[in-house]
Design an enzyme around this catalytic site. Structure first.
Site, mmCIF file in Angstrom:
data_model
loop_
_atom_site.group_PDB
_atom_site.id
_atom_site.type_symbol
_atom_site.label_atom_id
_atom_site.label_comp_id
_atom_site.label_asym_id
_atom_site.label_seq_id
_atom_site.Cartn_x
_atom_site.Cartn_y
_atom_site.Cartn_z
ATOM 1 N N GLU A 246 0.907 -1.294 -0.246
ATOM 2 C CA GLU A 246 -0.061 -0.024 0.052
ATOM 3 C C GLU A 246 0.944 1.222 0.057
ATOM 4 O OE1 GLU A 246 -2.177 1.612 -1.337
ATOM 5 O OE2 GLU A 246 -3.964 0.390 -0.324
ATOM 6 N N ASP A 322 -7.161 -0.473 -2.978
ATOM 7 C CA ASP A 322 -8.283 0.642 -3.100
ATOM 8 C C ASP A 322 -9.196 0.528 -4.576
ATOM 9 O OD1 ASP A 322 -6.493 1.151 -5.157
ATOM 10 O OD2 ASP A 322 -6.133 3.283 -4.348
ATOM 11 N N HIS A 441 -13.342 -0.056 -31.681
ATOM 12 C CA HIS A 441 -14.727 0.164 -31.351
ATOM 13 C C HIS A 441 -14.889 1.714 -30.440
ATOM 14 C CE1 HIS A 441 -14.537 -0.609 -26.814
ATOM 15 N NE2 HIS A 441 -13.833 -1.638 -27.140
ATOM 16 N N ASP A 459 -9.444 0.233 -26.990
ATOM 17 C CA ASP A 459 -10.569 -0.089 -28.018
ATOM 18 C C ASP A 459 -10.140 -0.767 -29.234
ATOM 19 O OD1 ASP A 459 -12.295 1.418 -26.146
ATOM 20 O OD2 ASP A 459 -12.236 3.111 -27.417
#
Length: 522
Positions: A246, A322, A441, A459
């Site tokens: 973390e 998170d 796309h 994409d």
């Protein structure tokens, strides 16, 4: 003719001794055989951890049993066509996944992995990760689920599937049983695809926060794999096995660079992290052969907040603590233990992983990076039609094309295969007659376009899988795991099976999403 003289009374003690020795030998042989069988029966990873005094408290795999006595479910899949679910188990106790059951259940449609079951008996199952510090792309801010057939492999000669994590995909259990908290000791390992990674945050497996948020330094302890250099890194260009503690990916005792942590490139990678009071280690190796190398073994990082640790005991896969979900990777198996495993125990587990026999399972008929290809439709109406872009606009369509078609039409139906712009384990299709523009796309419609953002690169990335109708391949969207390249009313889309849009229609979906990769028309 020979004559055998019967033994005299003087010979009888020797005969009796020989008989006794033979009997003892037989008993010892039987005991040795039984001992060998028992050792073989107790030699799976969690058996070995238990024998070392650090038992598994979570055990996840979609490829095999991690206990030699385990004879239950490994994972659950959900079918796109009707929403039905099916648990996928093992072929026998201690054995391999029943991939044939998945193939039969998911035939002609798509399936998502909805649950990865915990084999330890503690109920620490992994399910769709909820929103937290970051929202996921699925409904309600949840993360995506992995497409069930996206990571085919063989294990011990048996077909199986891993968990293919595309950016936006993640699994989690925030309410666990027996996982280390605070500064308690623990160990973990994962078998991963060492060629599937990115620099996004964060492809993790291990112990994380129970509220899906960043609760400060030292509140998580996981295996990280990727080539991010934002917090820490090792030698070479990566990828590296590190620990996500973390607010820091640590490759050793220091923040940032640690020379002793090498780049790794094994197709199948064993990664291990373990930690206890002011002591932690990173180890890794080739999951197909050889032992584990230690990249770091020593005190906790010399940065504030990591000694003592404040671990919270949730379990994550494919995401950060998170819910940061920009990462990519493939997971096959892994465990968390109670207690700090010895190197000897981990070495024994690595030997078992070597013996499991992981091997690649290439998708038949998939396009080769660097080649020029054309993509032919397989629906009965349209077997002379190829995927191409319009000459009047940028939209992609299917249209009848052949070697006698005009040169411009043949060029519009020809593509150069590139390594996936958003995920190098997949592919992108560069237009042959519009160099620098790629099939992508946008609002589900396929078009050729310049790709100049991180989103556009995803994409424009498609992952070949076994065809839904057994002809050619199906091309899954890299960032929409349930959507595949499909033609509908001669236009081209990324489409799910039976979704909310017209182009998601279940009619002819398997045929419309299957493409034969052919020689280039131009």
């Amino acid at each position: 003719m020979s004559v055998t003289t019967p033994p005299t009374w003087r010979d009888r003690p020797l005969v009796l001794l020989a008989l006794a020795l033979a009997l003892v030998s037989a008993v010892l042989a039987a005991q040795t055989s039984a001992s060998t069988s028992a050792a073989a029966a107790g030699s799976q990873p969690c058996d070995l951890y238990a024998a070392g005094g650090t038992p598994c408290v979570a055990a996840h795999s979609t490829t095999r049993a991690l206990y030699s006595a385990y004879n239950s479910r490994l994972y659950q899949v959900k079918r796109a066509s009707d929403g039905a679910t099916r648990d996928i188990g093992v072929l026998s106790a201690g054995g391999y996944a029943d991939a044939a059951a998945q193939d039969a259940f998911c035939a002609g449609t798509g399936c998502l992995i909805t649950v990865i079951y915990d084999q330890s008996g503690r109920g620490n199952h992994l399910t769709q990760a909820p929103p937290g510090g970051f929202q996921g792309p699925a409904a309600g801010g949840y993360d995506n689920l992995a497409e069930a057939s996206a990571a085919p492999v063989t294990v011990g000669g048996h077909k199986a599937y891993g968990v293919f994590v595309a950016p936006g995909t993640g699994y989690r259990d925030n309410s666990t049983n027996g996982i280390a908290t605070g500064d308690q000791p623990e160990g973990m390992y994962a078998v991963l695809d060492g060629t599937h990674y990115n620099g996004g945050c964060c492809f993790d497996y291990g112990n994380a926060e129970t509220n899906s948020r960043d609760n400060g330094n030292g509140t998580m302890e996981t295996i990280y794999f990727g080539n991010s250099k934002t917090w820490g890194y090792g030698s070479g260009n990566g990828p590296w096995v590190m620990a996500d503690l973390e607010n820091g990916l640590f490759s050793g005792i220091n923040r940032g660079y640690n020379a002793g942590n090498p780049s790794v490139s094994h197709r199948f990678l064993t990664a291990a992290v373990k930690g206890g009071p002011n002591h932690w280690a990173i180890r890794s190796g080739n999951a197909q052969s050889g032992g584990l190398a230690t990249a770091y073994d020593g005190p906790r990082p010399n940065a504030t907040g990591y000694n003592p640790m404040k671990k919270e005991g949730a379990i994550i896969l494919g995401i950060g603590g998170d819910n940061s979900n920009g990462s990519a990777g493939t997971f096959y198996e892994g465990v968390l233990t109670s207690g700090f495993p010895t190197d000897a125990t981990e070495n024994a587990v690595q030997s078992n992983i070597n013996a499991a026999g992981y091997a690649p399972s290439p998708v038949a008929g998939a396009p080769t990076v660097g080649s020029r290809v054309s993509l032919r439709a397989t629906t009965s109406c349209c077997t002379a039609d190829y995927l191409r872009h319009n000459t009047a606009d940028s939209n992609a369509v299917i249209a009848a094309t052949s070697s006698s078609s005009p040169a411009a039409d043949r060029a519009a139906a020809t593509w150069t295969v590139r390594a996936g712009l958003g995920d190098a384990s997949c592919v992108s299709f560069e237009s042959a007659d519009k160099p620098g523009q790629y099939l992508r796309h946008y609002d589900f419609r396929l078009r050729v376009d310049t790709v100049d953002t991180a989103l556009a690169r995803l994409d424009a990335t498609f992952c070949p899988q076994a065809a839904h109708n057994s002809q050619g391949v199906s091309l899954r969207s890299a960032n929409y795991p349930a959507d595949f390249v499909r033609h509908y009313s001669y236009a081209a889309y990324v489409a799910s099976h039976g979704g909310t849009h017209a182009w998601d229609s279940a009619t002819s979906w398997a045929d419309d999403t299957s493409w034969v990769v052919t020689s280039p028309l131009a």
